[in-house]
Design a protein around this motif. Structure first.
Motif, PDB file in Angstrom:
ATOM      1  N   GLY A 183       0.811  -1.211   0.000  1.00 12.02           N
ATOM      2  CA  GLY A 183       0.000   0.000   0.000  1.00 12.02           C
ATOM      3  C   GLY A 183       0.842   1.258   0.000  1.00 12.02           C
ATOM      4  O   GLY A 183       0.663   2.133  -0.853  1.00 12.02           O
ATOM      5  N   PHE A 184       1.766   1.375   0.940  1.00 10.22           N
ATOM      6  CA  PHE A 184       2.580   2.593   1.049  1.00 10.22           C
ATOM      7  C   PHE A 184       3.449   2.823  -0.190  1.00 10.22           C
ATOM      8  O   PHE A 184       3.733   3.954  -0.552  1.00 10.22           O
ATOM      9  CB  PHE A 184       3.457   2.540   2.301  1.00 10.22           C
ATOM     10  N   THR A 185       3.888   1.736  -0.833  1.00  5.18           N
ATOM     11  CA  THR A 185       4.697   1.886  -2.049  1.00  5.18           C
ATOM     12  C   THR A 185       3.832   1.991  -3.294  1.00  5.18           C
ATOM     13  O   THR A 185       4.359   2.056  -4.407  1.00  5.18           O
ATOM     14  CB  THR A 185       5.665   0.697  -2.215  1.00  5.18           C
ATOM     15  N   THR A 186       2.504   1.996  -3.105  1.00  4.72           N
ATOM     16  CA  THR A 186       1.514   2.069  -4.184  1.00  4.72           C
ATOM     17  C   THR A 186       1.687   0.941  -5.202  1.00  4.72           C
ATOM     18  O   THR A 186       1.422   1.117  -6.383  1.00  4.72           O
ATOM     19  CB  THR A 186       1.557   3.433  -4.911  1.00  4.72           C
ATOM     20  N   THR A 187       2.140  -0.218  -4.726  1.00  4.63           N
ATOM     21  CA  THR A 187       2.341  -1.351  -5.630  1.00  4.63           C
ATOM     22  C   THR A 187       1.013  -1.989  -6.020  1.00  4.63           C
ATOM     23  O   THR A 187       0.764  -2.261  -7.191  1.00  4.63           O
ATOM     24  CB  THR A 187       3.254  -2.404  -4.970  1.00  4.63           C
ATOM     25  N   GLY A 188       0.174  -2.257  -5.028  1.00  5.18           N
ATOM     26  CA  GLY A 188      -1.116  -2.864  -5.335  1.00  5.18           C
ATOM     27  C   GLY A 188      -1.110  -4.374  -5.334  1.00  5.18           C
ATOM     28  O   GLY A 188      -2.134  -5.001  -5.590  1.00  5.18           O
ATOM     29  N   ALA A 189       0.057  -4.995  -5.053  1.00  3.76           N
ATOM     30  CA  ALA A 189       0.093  -6.452  -4.921  1.00  3.76           C
ATOM     31  C   ALA A 189      -0.582  -6.840  -3.611  1.00  3.76           C
ATOM     32  O   ALA A 189      -0.528  -6.091  -2.637  1.00  3.76           O
ATOM     33  CB  ALA A 189       1.541  -6.949  -4.936  1.00  3.76           C
ATOM     34  N   SER A 190      -1.213  -8.006  -3.584  1.00  4.29           N
ATOM     35  CA  SER A 190      -1.972  -8.380  -2.390  1.00  4.29           C
ATOM     36  C   SER A 190      -1.841  -9.857  -2.102  1.00  4.29           C
ATOM     37  O   SER A 190      -1.596 -10.666  -2.991  1.00  4.29           O
ATOM     38  CB  SER A 190      -3.453  -8.030  -2.573  1.00  4.29           C
ATOM     39  N   ILE A 191      -1.997 -10.198  -0.817  1.00  2.00           N
ATOM     40  CA  ILE A 191      -2.050 -11.601  -0.411  1.00  2.00           C
ATOM     41  C   ILE A 191      -3.483 -11.988  -0.054  1.00  2.00           C
ATOM     42  O   ILE A 191      -3.734 -13.116   0.358  1.00  2.00           O
ATOM     43  CB  ILE A 191      -1.098 -11.877   0.781  1.00  2.00           C
ATOM     44  N   LEU A 192      -4.410 -11.045  -0.196  1.00  2.00           N
ATOM     45  CA  LEU A 192      -5.806 -11.272   0.194  1.00  2.00           C
ATOM     46  C   LEU A 192      -6.623 -11.842  -0.968  1.00  2.00           C
ATOM     47  O   LEU A 192      -6.663 -11.245  -2.044  1.00  2.00           O
ATOM     48  CB  LEU A 192      -6.431  -9.969   0.672  1.00  2.00           C
TER      49      LEU A 192
END
Length: 447
Positions: A107-116
Motif C-alpha cells: 500500500g505505502f509503495t503504491t504497488t497494489g500487490a496483495s495476499i488477500l
C-alpha cells in the motif's frame, strides 16, 4: 552519522502516522465497527507514544546531509510499514505478521500487490486504511514534512533526493519547502477531481474515495503556470506518450478478435496500458488470457515505468532515454574516436555525473532483480510467475502473470519469499540506494 537528528525526524514520522490512523478510526466509527475502531485508536496511541519518546532526543546539530537523508528515508518507510501493519494483525484480518507487512508495504509503495483472496470482505475501517496507505505513499510522508521541518545544511533537498524517483530532482521554485507545498497542492487537487469524476460515474461515496486514493509533477506544475511550450518540449513526456500510443495500438489490434468490436478492445487496451505504465495496479479484465504478444508488451511496460519526478515505479522513461543517448554517443565515438558527441536532454547538456548515476542505478537494479528472481524460485513456482512477481514488486506494478495474475494473488509464496518481495517493493519505491546503504558499515559511523 548524526543519530540524534535521524531519531528526531523519525519522531515526526511516528507522530504523523499516529494522526493519520485516526481517519480509519473515524471510518470504523461511522460504520459501527467498534472493535476495529479500538484497534486503530490503540495503534495511533502507540505510534504517538513512540514518536514522543523519540522526540525527547535532542540534536546538537540540525545539519542534515545525504547520508542521513538516505538512512532516514529507508527507516521512515520501514517504520511506517511496521506500524501500519499492526491493525491488520490485531483485528485478525491478516493474522500472519509477514502477510500484514506485505500488504502494508504494498500500500505505502503504491504497488497494489496483495495476499488477500477476498478484499471486499474486510471491515470498512480496514478497507479505508488499506486504500489510504496508497494515498499517503503516493506523494510520500517526507515530502509533506519538507514543508514543515526547520532543517539546515541543504537538508530539505537531501531528503527530497532520497525519496523522489528519477535520475535527478529539480526544484520547481527556489525554495524546497515551497516545492513540497506545490506538489502536495497538485496531489490534493488531482485526488479531489478524480473523486468527483468517480461520483459522476455513479460510484458510491466510499468506493469513490478508496479508488481516488490509488506524469511527472514538474509537467503538471508547468501546465498550471501556463508554460505550455516548455511542458510539451520535454523529451521524456513526448517519449512517454509515444510509448503509450504505440503499446495501445499494437495491443488493440492483437486482442481485437477477443472482444465485441474495436471500441471495447481499445478501452481494455488503453486502460491496461495506462495502469501498467503508471504502475497503478488496476485491471479491467484478466489480461493473463490475452495473446502472448500483448502480455509481453505489458511486461516490458512494467520495466519502463513512469516519468522521473512522479511517484510511479519502473526504471523511468528519462533513464531509458539517457541510456539510448549514451549508447548512440559510444557508437559514434567507436567509429570516429576524435568526434565530441555530448549527451543532451531537452536541449541541455547532461553532465557525466548524471550519466554515471544512471548506469550505476541500472546495474544495481539488474543485480537486485536477478538475486530476487533466484531467491523466490526456491518456492517452486514456474518461471513466468516468478519473473513477473519480481517485475511487479520491484517496479511497484501490482499484478503479474500466471499465479500472480490480475485474478490471483501473492499468498502462495512462503514467508521468506514475501520478505524478498517486501524489500523489492521498498527498493523500487525509494530508487534502490536508500535501502542498499543500510547494509554498508560506513553508513553507521559517527562523525
Amino acid at each position: 552519522m548524526n543519530y540524534a537528528i535521524v531519531l528526531r525526524l523519525l519522531s515526526y514520522i511516528l507522530l504523523t502516522e499516529g494522526a493519520l490512523l485516526l481517519l480509519p478510526a473515524v471510518a470504523s466509527l461511522c460504520y459501527g465497527e467498534w472493535f476495529v475502531m479500538g484497534v486503530f485508536l490503540f495503534t495511533a496511541a502507540l505510534s504517538a507514544l513512540a514518536g514522543a519518546l523519540f522526540h525527547r532526543v535532542k540534536a546538537k546539530s540540525q545539519i542534515f546531509y545525504m547520508r542521513e537523508g538516505f538512512v532516514t528515508t529507508a527507516l521512515c518507510w520501514l517504520l511506517i510499514s511496521v506500524v501500519g501493519a499492526v491493525p491488520f494483525v490485531l483485528t485478525g484480518c491478516i493474522p500472519n505478521p509477514v502477510d500484514a507487512l506485505f500488504e502494508t508495504v504494498s500500500g505505502f509503495t503504491t504497488t497494489g500487490a496483495s495476499i488477500l483472496p477476498a478484499v471486499a470482505d474486510l471491515p470498512k475501517g480496514i478497507l479505508f486504511w488499506r486504500s489510504f496507505t496508497h494515498w499517503v505513499g503516493g506523494m510520500g510522508v517526507l515530502v509533506f514534512l519538507l514543508s514543515l521541518l526547520p532543517l539546515t545544511g541543504g537538508s530539505h533537498v537531501n531528503l527530497m533526493k532520497a525519496e523522489s524517483p528519477g535520475p535527478q530532482v529539480d526544484k520547481l521554485v527556489p525554495k524546497v519547502q515551497s516545492t513540497a507545498k506545490i506538489l502536495y497542492g497538485i496531489y490534493l487537487a488531482l485526488t479531489v477531481i478524480e473523486f468527483i469524476f468517480l461520483l459522476f460515474g455513479r460510484m458510491s461515496v466510499f468506493d469513490a474515495m478508496l479508488t481516488a486514493f490509488g506524469v511527472n509533477f514538474n509537467a503538471y506544475f508547468l501546465l498550471l503556470m501556463r508554460r505550455f511550450r516548455r511542458a510539451a518540449a520535454s523529451e521524456e513526456v513526448r517519449a512517454y506518450f509515444l510509448i503509450i500510443a504505440v503499446a495501445v495500438g499494437i495491443i488493440t489490434c492483437n486482442i481485437y478478435s477477443m472482444y465485441n468490436g474495436l471500441g471495447e478492445a481499445l478501452r481494455h487496451a488503453a486502460f491496461q496500458v495506462g495502469s501498467i505504465i503508471t504502475t497503478t495496479g488496476f485491471s479491467s479484465c484478466d489480461f493473463d488470457l490475452w495473446p502472448t504478444l500483448s502480455k509481453e508488451i505489458l511486461v516490458m511496460l512494467m520495466f519502463v515505468g513512469a516519468c522521473a519526478g512522479s511517484t510511479g515505479g519502473g526504471i523511468k522513461v528519462s533513464r531509458l532515454l539517457l541510456l539510448g543517448k549514451s549508447l548512440k554517443k559510444e557508437l559514434k565515438q567507436a567509429l570516429h574516436p576524435q568526434v565530441v558527441a555530448p549527451v543532451r536532454m531537452d536541449g541541455k547538456l547532461v553532465n557525466h555525473e548524471t550519466i554515471r548515476a544512471t548506469n550505476v542505478y541500472v546495474a544495481a537494479y539488474l543485480f537486485i532483480f536477478a538475486a530476487s528472481f533466484l531467491l523466490i524460485s526456491l518456492d517452486g513456482f514456474d518461471m513466468v510467475t516468478n519473473f513477473t512477481a519480481i517485475a511487479a514488486t520491484l517496479n511497484n506494478i501490482g499484478p503479474g502473470l500466471n499465479q500472480v495474475g490480475p485474478m490471483m494473488n501473492f499468498s502462495g509464496y512462503s514467508n521468506p519469499a514475501k520478505l524478498v518481495m517486501i524489500f523489492d517493493m521498498l527498493a523500487g519505491r525509494l530508487e534502490i540506494f536508500p535501502m542498499l546503504v543500510l547494509f554498508l558499515p560506513d553508513t553507521w559511523r559517527r562523525f
